[in-house]
Design a protein around this motif. Structure first.
Motif, PDB file in Angstrom:
ATOM      1  N   ASN A  91      -3.544 -30.156  16.680  1.00 40.23           N
ATOM      2  CA  ASN A  91      -3.388 -29.561  17.289  1.00 40.23           C
ATOM      3  C   ASN A  91      -3.291 -28.733  16.458  1.00 40.23           C
ATOM      4  O   ASN A  91      -2.260 -28.518  15.958  1.00 40.23           O
ATOM      5  N   PRO A  92      -3.157 -27.148  17.879  1.00 37.39           N
ATOM      6  CA  PRO A  92      -2.267 -26.166  16.952  1.00 37.39           C
ATOM      7  C   PRO A  92      -1.018 -25.391  16.684  1.00 37.39           C
ATOM      8  O   PRO A  92      -0.880 -24.587  17.764  1.00 37.39           O
ATOM      9  N   GLU A  93      -0.490 -26.829  16.093  1.00 45.99           N
ATOM     10  CA  GLU A  93       0.952 -26.918  15.842  1.00 45.99           C
ATOM     11  C   GLU A  93       1.544 -27.644  14.715  1.00 45.99           C
ATOM     12  O   GLU A  93       0.558 -28.156  14.017  1.00 45.99           O
ATOM     13  N   VAL A  94       2.355 -26.671  13.990  1.00 46.54           N
ATOM     14  CA  VAL A  94       2.684 -27.337  12.757  1.00 46.54           C
ATOM     15  C   VAL A  94       3.464 -28.238  11.826  1.00 46.54           C
ATOM     16  O   VAL A  94       2.090 -28.842  11.123  1.00 46.54           O
ATOM     17  N   SER A  95       3.615 -29.212  13.010  1.00 49.50           N
ATOM     18  CA  SER A  95       3.639 -30.354  11.748  1.00 49.50           C
ATOM     19  C   SER A  95       2.221 -31.011  12.449  1.00 49.50           C
ATOM     20  O   SER A  95       2.180 -31.998  11.686  1.00 49.50           O
ATOM     21  N   ALA A  96       1.336 -30.825  13.654  1.00 49.90           N
ATOM     22  CA  ALA A  96       0.007 -32.062  13.586  1.00 49.90           C
ATOM     23  C   ALA A  96      -1.027 -31.227  12.102  1.00 49.90           C
ATOM     24  O   ALA A  96      -1.648 -31.753  11.673  1.00 49.90           O
ATOM     25  N   ALA A 113      -7.346 -21.057  16.120  1.00 45.60           N
ATOM     26  CA  ALA A 113      -8.144 -21.561  15.451  1.00 45.60           C
ATOM     27  C   ALA A 113      -8.759 -20.909  13.762  1.00 45.60           C
ATOM     28  O   ALA A 113      -9.120 -21.985  13.004  1.00 45.60           O
ATOM     29  N   ASP A 114      -8.660 -19.346  13.832  1.00 44.92           N
ATOM     30  CA  ASP A 114      -9.544 -19.289  12.271  1.00 44.92           C
ATOM     31  C   ASP A 114      -7.864 -19.355  11.406  1.00 44.92           C
ATOM     32  O   ASP A 114      -8.031 -19.708  10.226  1.00 44.92           O
ATOM     33  N   ASP A 115      -6.334 -19.354  11.843  1.00 44.64           N
ATOM     34  CA  ASP A 115      -4.968 -19.448  11.326  1.00 44.64           C
ATOM     35  C   ASP A 115      -5.825 -21.193  10.565  1.00 44.64           C
ATOM     36  O   ASP A 115      -5.281 -21.666   9.677  1.00 44.64           O
ATOM     37  N   VAL A 116      -5.749 -22.129  11.344  1.00 49.25           N
ATOM     38  CA  VAL A 116      -5.608 -23.545  11.122  1.00 49.25           C
ATOM     39  C   VAL A 116      -6.830 -23.383  10.400  1.00 49.25           C
ATOM     40  O   VAL A 116      -7.010 -24.332   8.834  1.00 49.25           O
ATOM     41  N   VAL A 117      -8.140 -23.060  10.040  1.00 48.12           N
ATOM     42  CA  VAL A 117      -8.568 -23.249   8.889  1.00 48.12           C
ATOM     43  C   VAL A 117      -8.848 -22.514   7.735  1.00 48.12           C
ATOM     44  O   VAL A 117      -9.223 -23.065   6.476  1.00 48.12           O
ATOM     45  N   ASP A 118      -8.151 -21.087   8.068  1.00 47.66           N
ATOM     46  CA  ASP A 118      -7.892 -20.771   6.764  1.00 47.66           C
ATOM     47  C   ASP A 118      -7.088 -21.449   6.148  1.00 47.66           C
ATOM     48  O   ASP A 118      -6.504 -21.772   4.834  1.00 47.66           O
ATOM     49  N   LEU A 119      -5.522 -22.118   6.759  1.00 48.79           N
ATOM     50  CA  LEU A 119      -4.717 -23.070   6.173  1.00 48.79           C
ATOM     51  C   LEU A 119      -4.987 -24.793   5.526  1.00 48.79           C
ATOM     52  O   LEU A 119      -4.969 -24.800   4.381  1.00 48.79           O
ATOM     53  N   GLY A 135     -16.005 -37.504   1.109  1.00 53.63           N
ATOM     54  CA  GLY A 135     -16.396 -36.389   1.157  1.00 53.63           C
ATOM     55  C   GLY A 135     -15.469 -35.978   2.001  1.00 53.63           C
ATOM     56  O   GLY A 135     -13.870 -35.853   2.212  1.00 53.63           O
ATOM     57  N   SER A 136     -15.987 -34.443   1.813  1.00 56.12           N
ATOM     58  CA  SER A 136     -14.135 -33.527   3.046  1.00 56.12           C
ATOM     59  C   SER A 136     -15.281 -33.652   4.284  1.00 56.12           C
ATOM     60  O   SER A 136     -15.904 -33.870   5.252  1.00 56.12           O
ATOM     61  N   PRO A 137     -13.744 -33.794   5.096  1.00 50.84           N
ATOM     62  CA  PRO A 137     -13.594 -33.902   6.784  1.00 50.84           C
ATOM     63  C   PRO A 137     -14.089 -33.232   6.946  1.00 50.84           C
ATOM     64  O   PRO A 137     -13.929 -31.889   7.095  1.00 50.84           O
ATOM     65  N   ARG A 138     -14.661 -32.922   8.467  1.00 48.09           N
ATOM     66  CA  ARG A 138     -14.531 -31.733   9.113  1.00 48.09           C
ATOM     67  C   ARG A 138     -13.241 -32.231  10.550  1.00 48.09           C
ATOM     68  O   ARG A 138     -13.058 -32.863  10.853  1.00 48.09           O
ATOM     69  N   LEU A 139     -13.388 -30.623  11.168  1.00 44.24           N
ATOM     70  CA  LEU A 139     -11.970 -30.727  11.477  1.00 44.24           C
ATOM     71  C   LEU A 139     -11.926 -30.451  13.295  1.00 44.24           C
ATOM     72  O   LEU A 139     -13.421 -29.902  13.403  1.00 44.24           O
ATOM     73  N   LEU A 140     -11.099 -31.592  13.667  1.00 42.21           N
ATOM     74  CA  LEU A 140     -12.020 -31.133  15.426  1.00 42.21           C
ATOM     75  C   LEU A 140     -10.455 -30.250  15.831  1.00 42.21           C
ATOM     76  O   LEU A 140      -9.239 -30.784  15.577  1.00 42.21           O
TER      77      LEU A 140
END
Ligand SMILES: Nc1ncnc2c1ncn2[C@@H]1O[C@H](COP(=O)(O)OP(=O)(O)OP(=O)(O)O)[C@@H](O)[C@H]1O
Ligand SMILES: [Mg+2]
Lengths: 88, 267
Positions: free
Chosen positions: B144-149, B188-194, B166-171
């Motif tokens: 989820n777009p949330e710090v602990s998750a 979504a960009d932030d999370v993918v960036d991190l 392998g590298s997992p993909r993200l949902l």
């Protein structure tokens, strides 16, 4: 719009930006298993060793962990102030 | 046929693994794929109720592993979608009843008769998680777009990579576009960036998810729901189709945008 104006006039970064900045640091710590204190003492030790060979101005030194994909990298930018004065 | 084994895991609990497993399974089956969803959360059976199949359980995963039934006896046919099956978890048994090598053996037995095996992983990094990723050909990490998750997702990604999966993909689940717009939620960009892994799909926060779970019908079959659309798109991407990420602003039409310009829109 309200938010837009609020953001321009307030110094506090948005909560999303705070979340991102905090996470960036936490993830570096988690991935390297290096706390920020450990990182500080790593820097001190590194400068200690280097200054036996070269003259360093500690204020101009930059040592950071950066992220390249999921790869962590320790990047050090250490301007050399001059030769160390050796005592023979 | 030789099924691909896809494990859905998260680190943090409650971020949407079970819902995702049920709906990706439904969406794949709807496209003519033969799919088995395995509930690997031993002791906390859940996938059965989310899929609406709780009344049909006779045998479970542990029965199959311990040889009390044939594997196909533990496969429950879905009520709505042909080609969709559930292997339920055991409810009361001890958590060590299944081992990673049991899971590998079970999946290998199933492979020849299926296109996909989806495994719903329990939260955490204990035995149940290890069982769930052992047979995986690919791992999907949901967050989820949330710090602990996001933090826990990063831990899990590290472990999955160390296990040479392998590298997992993200949902990215439960994204609220309105809050992102107000800069009060990671985008979504932030999370993918991190996390620095490939994004397979974004599922918006959607009340219809709870409503469909109440009824035990997959949201992926709901043509009107945005979350349903997101799950259908994810299934298509898994099948190798090139589907653009959902435009999550579709809900806010012209009038919404006008009113937000005048400051009465979002609050
Ligand atoms: N996109 C969504 N919008 C709104 N609610 C959602 C969404 N996805 C999941 N939920 C809700 O979040 C809750 C947790 O979902 P779910 O049980 O799938 O999580 P989980 O990761 O499997 O949890 P656990 O770790 O306990 O197994 C449920 O009530 C579900 O209805
Ligand atoms: Mg679950």
């Amino acid at each position: 719009m309200d938010n837009f104006i609020k953001r321009i006039f307030s110094k506090e970064p948005s909560s999303a930006d705070q979340a991102k900045d905090r996470l960036r640091l936490v993830l570096i710590n988690d991935r390297t298993d290096l706390s920020s204190e450990a990182m500080e003492s790593l820097k001190d030790d590194l400068l200690d060793v280097l200054s036996r060979y070269i003259k360093i101005d500690p204020k101009s030194v930059r040592i950071d962990i950066t992220q390249e994909g999921r790869q962590q990298r320790l990047i050090a930018d250490i301007p050399i102030a001059g030769p160390v004065s050796r005592k023979y | 046929m030789s099924a691909k084994v896809l494990t859905i895991t998260s680190g943090k609990g409650g971020v949407g693994k079970t819902t995702a497993t049920a709906n990706i399974g439904a969406a794949l089956a709807k496209r003519g794929q033969k799919v088995a969803c395995i509930d690997a959360d031993i002791g906390l059976r859940n996938l059965d109720v989310v899929m609406g199949l709780e009344n049909r359980i006779v045998y479970d995963l542990v029965d199959a592993v311990e040889g009390r039934c044939r594997l196909n006896q533990a496969m429950i046919k879905d009520k709505y979608i042909p080609g969709l099956y559930l292997i339920p978890s055991a409810q009361t048994r001890d958590k060590t009843a299944v081992s990673p090598s049991d899971m590998i053996r079970l999946c290998n037995e199933l492979r020849s008769d299926l296109d996909w095996i989806l495994i719903d992983s329990p939260a955490g990094i204990e035995r149940g998680f290890k069982n769930a990723i052992a047979p995986a050909d690919e791992v999907l990490v949901i967050t989820n777009p949330e710090v602990s998750a996001v933090r826990d997702a990063d831990r899990i990604i590290g472990i999955v990579e160390a296990e040479e999966k392998g590298s997992p993909r993200l949902l990215l689940n439960r994204l609220n576009p309105e809050m992102v717009k107000q800069n009060n939620m990671l985008s979504a960009d932030d999370v993918v960036d991190l996390l620095a892994i490939h994004l397979l799909g974004i599922i918006p926060e959607d009340k219809a998810v709870l409503i469909s779970t109440n009824k035990g019908t997959p949201i992926a079959l709901d043509e009107k729901s945005l979350a349903g659309q997101a799950y259908r798109n994810i299934a298509q991407r898994l099948l190798g189709e090139d589907v653009p990420l959902l435009d999550l602003d579709k809900g806010s039409g012209f009038f919404n945008r006008i009113s937000s310009v005048f400051g009465s829109g979002e609050k």
